[in-house]
Design an enzyme around this catalytic site. Structure first.
Site, PDB file in Angstrom:
ATOM      1  N   GLY A   1       0.720  -1.149   0.006  1.00  0.00           N
ATOM      2  CA  GLY A   1      -0.005   0.117  -0.054  1.00  0.00           C
ATOM      3  C   GLY A   1       0.856   1.326  -0.062  1.00  0.00           C
ATOM      4  N   THR A   2       2.052   1.298   0.804  1.00  0.00           N
ATOM      5  CA  THR A   2       2.811   2.350   0.901  1.00  0.00           C
ATOM      6  C   THR A   2       3.414   2.755  -0.471  1.00  0.00           C
ATOM      7  OG1 THR A   2       3.531   1.800   3.067  1.00  0.00           O
ATOM      8  CG2 THR A   2       4.831   3.177   1.749  1.00  0.00           C
TER       9      THR A   2
ATOM     10  N   ASN B   1      -7.627   3.872   9.154  1.00  0.00           N
ATOM     11  CA  ASN B   1      -6.997   2.677   9.754  1.00  0.00           C
ATOM     12  C   ASN B   1      -7.106   2.493  11.133  1.00  0.00           C
ATOM     13  OD1 ASN B   1      -5.330   4.652   8.616  1.00  0.00           O
ATOM     14  ND2 ASN B   1      -3.862   3.810  10.404  1.00  0.00           N
TER      15      ASN B   1
ATOM     16  N   GLN C   1      -7.921  -0.171   3.975  1.00  0.00           N
ATOM     17  CA  GLN C   1      -8.385  -0.784   4.884  1.00  0.00           C
ATOM     18  C   GLN C   1      -9.573  -1.313   4.575  1.00  0.00           C
ATOM     19  OE1 GLN C   1      -7.052  -1.669   8.014  1.00  0.00           O
ATOM     20  NE2 GLN C   1      -5.351  -0.702   7.882  1.00  0.00           N
TER      21      GLN C   1
ATOM     22  N   SER D   1      -3.663  -3.172  -0.463  1.00  0.00           N
ATOM     23  CA  SER D   1      -2.549  -3.989   0.242  1.00  0.00           C
ATOM     24  C   SER D   1      -2.915  -5.387   0.437  1.00  0.00           C
ATOM     25  CB  SER D   1      -2.153  -3.210   1.723  1.00  0.00           C
ATOM     26  OG  SER D   1      -1.075  -3.989   2.184  1.00  0.00           O
TER      27      SER D   1
ATOM     28  N   HIS E   1      -1.793  -7.593   2.687  1.00  0.00           N
ATOM     29  CA  HIS E   1      -1.605  -8.343   3.931  1.00  0.00           C
ATOM     30  C   HIS E   1      -2.780  -7.896   4.843  1.00  0.00           C
ATOM     31  CE1 HIS E   1       0.524  -5.100   6.661  1.00  0.00           C
ATOM     32  NE2 HIS E   1       0.603  -4.434   5.437  1.00  0.00           N
TER      33      HIS E   1
ATOM     34  N   THR F   1      11.541  -7.320 -11.132  1.00  0.00           N
ATOM     35  CA  THR F   1      10.962  -8.888 -11.341  1.00  0.00           C
ATOM     36  C   THR F   1       9.954  -8.737 -10.201  1.00  0.00           C
ATOM     37  OG1 THR F   1      13.143  -9.313 -11.935  1.00  0.00           O
ATOM     38  CG2 THR F   1      11.821 -10.972 -11.036  1.00  0.00           C
TER      39      THR F   1
ATOM     40  N   CYS G   1       2.080   1.717  12.398  1.00  0.00           N
ATOM     41  CA  CYS G   1       3.306   2.401  11.816  1.00  0.00           C
ATOM     42  C   CYS G   1       3.689   3.441  12.560  1.00  0.00           C
ATOM     43  CB  CYS G   1       2.996   3.149  10.374  1.00  0.00           C
ATOM     44  SG  CYS G   1       2.202   1.748   9.356  1.00  0.00           S
TER      45      CYS G   1
HETATM   46  N1  PLP Z   1      -2.960   2.644   4.082  1.00  0.00           N
HETATM   47  C1  PLP Z   1      -3.273   2.561   5.246  1.00  0.00           C
HETATM   48  C2  PLP Z   1      -4.689   3.155   5.521  1.00  0.00           C
HETATM   49  C3  PLP Z   1      -2.711   1.444   6.060  1.00  0.00           C
HETATM   50  O1  PLP Z   1      -3.490   1.077   7.060  1.00  0.00           O
HETATM   51  C4  PLP Z   1      -1.520   0.974   5.601  1.00  0.00           C
HETATM   52  C5  PLP Z   1      -0.798   0.004   6.711  1.00  0.00           C
HETATM   53  O2  PLP Z   1      -1.068  -0.049   7.868  1.00  0.00           O
HETATM   54  C6  PLP Z   1      -0.853   1.436   4.401  1.00  0.00           C
HETATM   55  C7  PLP Z   1      -1.650   2.266   3.694  1.00  0.00           C
HETATM   56  C8  PLP Z   1       0.387   0.807   4.023  1.00  0.00           C
HETATM   57  O3  PLP Z   1       0.163  -0.550   3.517  1.00  0.00           O
HETATM   58  P1  PLP Z   1       1.526  -1.565   3.279  1.00  0.00           P
HETATM   59  O4  PLP Z   1       1.757  -1.927   4.835  1.00  0.00           O
HETATM   60  O5  PLP Z   1       0.987  -2.563   2.374  1.00  0.00           O
HETATM   61  O6  PLP Z   1       2.791  -0.624   2.935  1.00  0.00           O
END
Ligand code: PLP
Length: 369
Positions: free
Chosen positions: A69-70, A144, A172, A192, A194, A230, A317
């Site tokens: 997601g980042t 989140n 989320q 994302s 996970h 890759t 985070c």
């Molecule tokens: N965006 C939101 C709202 C999230 O809660 C998170 C992860 O906590 C992310 C982005 C980041 O995703 P990733 O952990 O896959 O980089």
């Protein structure tokens, strides 16, 4: 252990792991290789793209697999923001806020959109960005920490009418509520793996075909040239499988989580001095963020940890930071109350018995700060 931190990450589903293993052990070919071993890996990526696109109601070609997601959020901002500045909501995840601040440091205009006491974007904030006409507005679909769900379709209508690009971070929301890309009306959307019982280190940016993606990673031309490197084949296969399962099981998971959340909130209401943040707003079925008067959230988290109960004191985070949650501060919650916050985020394997045990332990703890 009682695991109540599914917004931080989810355990991998056994069916997802089973789908991934052959691509780690047997079909390890490079998906760009022309011989059979490589073509099998490439075909598996195509199949995963189909699975994810079916969950979102898009064409497979509208999906760019990323490292999470980042990266998807960074790619979204790099694509649209530089054109005419950007506006992001004050409650975005750091993976939107930080690239936005970086762009600001490079001279791009940055506006923060305010939220009300329930964590919802205000109409005034939308009116303001319509006046400013930035290149991109980024508003998350679900928060989140609080779980608050924004009416993205409503904002997208207004922003599109003025030629403004809209990105939504749906990390989320995916797998918890329906996420139909076309219905939301965003130009770009981040996901994302996970958070939906898939592996870590994998995500996607979904894009409307009219948007000219500006790649952040340059190199070997993978992912239509939009994201070089890759491919993480096994992880992408896992993400695809997790998406397929989410599509099949979404209604059942939603109903079950809502039942657990209702039980949890009912039990919490008997605890004196307890607030459920954004209680009046539409929220994800699995998320409850609470504050207890005179309690230190971080201390409560540690005490629950000693009872083998995992919760979060806010965004994972941001853990380790002693600052009050910026999300709650943006909602007008006083710093001292924000510091009392803990987040309980439920998952499909949680049970009623775990809720009862959690409430019992919470009541027994001496957590006054
Ligand atoms: N965006 C939101 C709202 C999230 O809660 C998170 C992860 O906590 C992310 C982005 C980041 O995703 P990733 O952990 O896959 O980089």
């Amino acid at each position: 252990m009682i695991y109540f931190d599914h917004n931080a990450t989810t355990p991998i589903d056994d069916r997802v792991l089973d789908a991934m293993l052959p691509f780690l052990k047997i079909f390890y070919g490079n998906p760009s290789s022309l011989y059979r071993h490589g073509r099998i890996a490439g075909g598996a990526i195509d199949a995963a793209r189909e699975q994810l696109s079916a969950l979102l109601g898009v064409q497979p070609g509208q999906i760019i697999f990323t490292s999470g997601g980042t990266e998807a959020n960074n790619l979204a901002l790099a694509t649209l923001a530089p054109q005419a500045g950007l506006a992001v909501s004050a409650i975005e995840h750091p993976s939107v806020i930080e690239p936005a601040l970086h762009l600001k440091s490079l001279g791009h205009e940055l506006t923060l959109l305010n939220v009300d006491a329930n964590g919802l974007i205000t109409q005034d904030a939308i009116d303001e960005v319509v006046r400013l006409k930035p290149g991109l507005v980024s508003i998350m679909l679900a928060n989140n920490e609080t779980g608050v769900v924004q009416n993205i379709a409503h904002y997208a209508d207004q922003l599109r009418a003025h030629g403004i690009g809209i990105h939504t971070d749906a990390v989320q929301a995916l797998g918890k509520i329906p996420v139909d890309f076309n219905r939301l009306g965003a130009h770009l959307m981040s996901l994302s793996s996970h958070k939906i019982y898939g592996p870590k280190g994998c995500g996607a940016l979904v894009f409307e075909k009219s948007v000219a993606i500006k790649p952040v990673l340059l190199g070997g031309g993978q992912e239509q040239g939009f994201r070089a490197g890759t491919e993480n084949v096994a992880a992408i296969v896992g993400f695809g499988k997790a998406a397929e399962l989410a599509k099949i099981e979404l209604a059942e998971r939603h109903a079950y989580l809502l039942k657990l959340r209702t039980l949890l909130e009912h039990s919490l209401s008997a605890i004196p001095g307890l607030t459920i943040f954004a209680e009046q707003a539409g929220r994800l079925p699995n998320t409850v963020q609470i504050g207890i008067d005179g309690v230190d959230g971080e201390m409560l988290l540690m005490q629950l940890d000693q009872k083998s109960i995992a919760v979060s004191s806010g965004s994972a985070c941001a853990s380790g930071q002693r600052e009050p949650s910026p999300v709650l501060v943006a909602m007008g919650v006083k710093a001292v109350q924000a510091k009392s916050a803990i987040r309980i985020s439920l998952g499909k394997a949680n049970t009623e018995a775990e809720i009862f045990e959690f409430i019992k332990q919470l009541k027994s703890l001496n957590v006054k700060g």
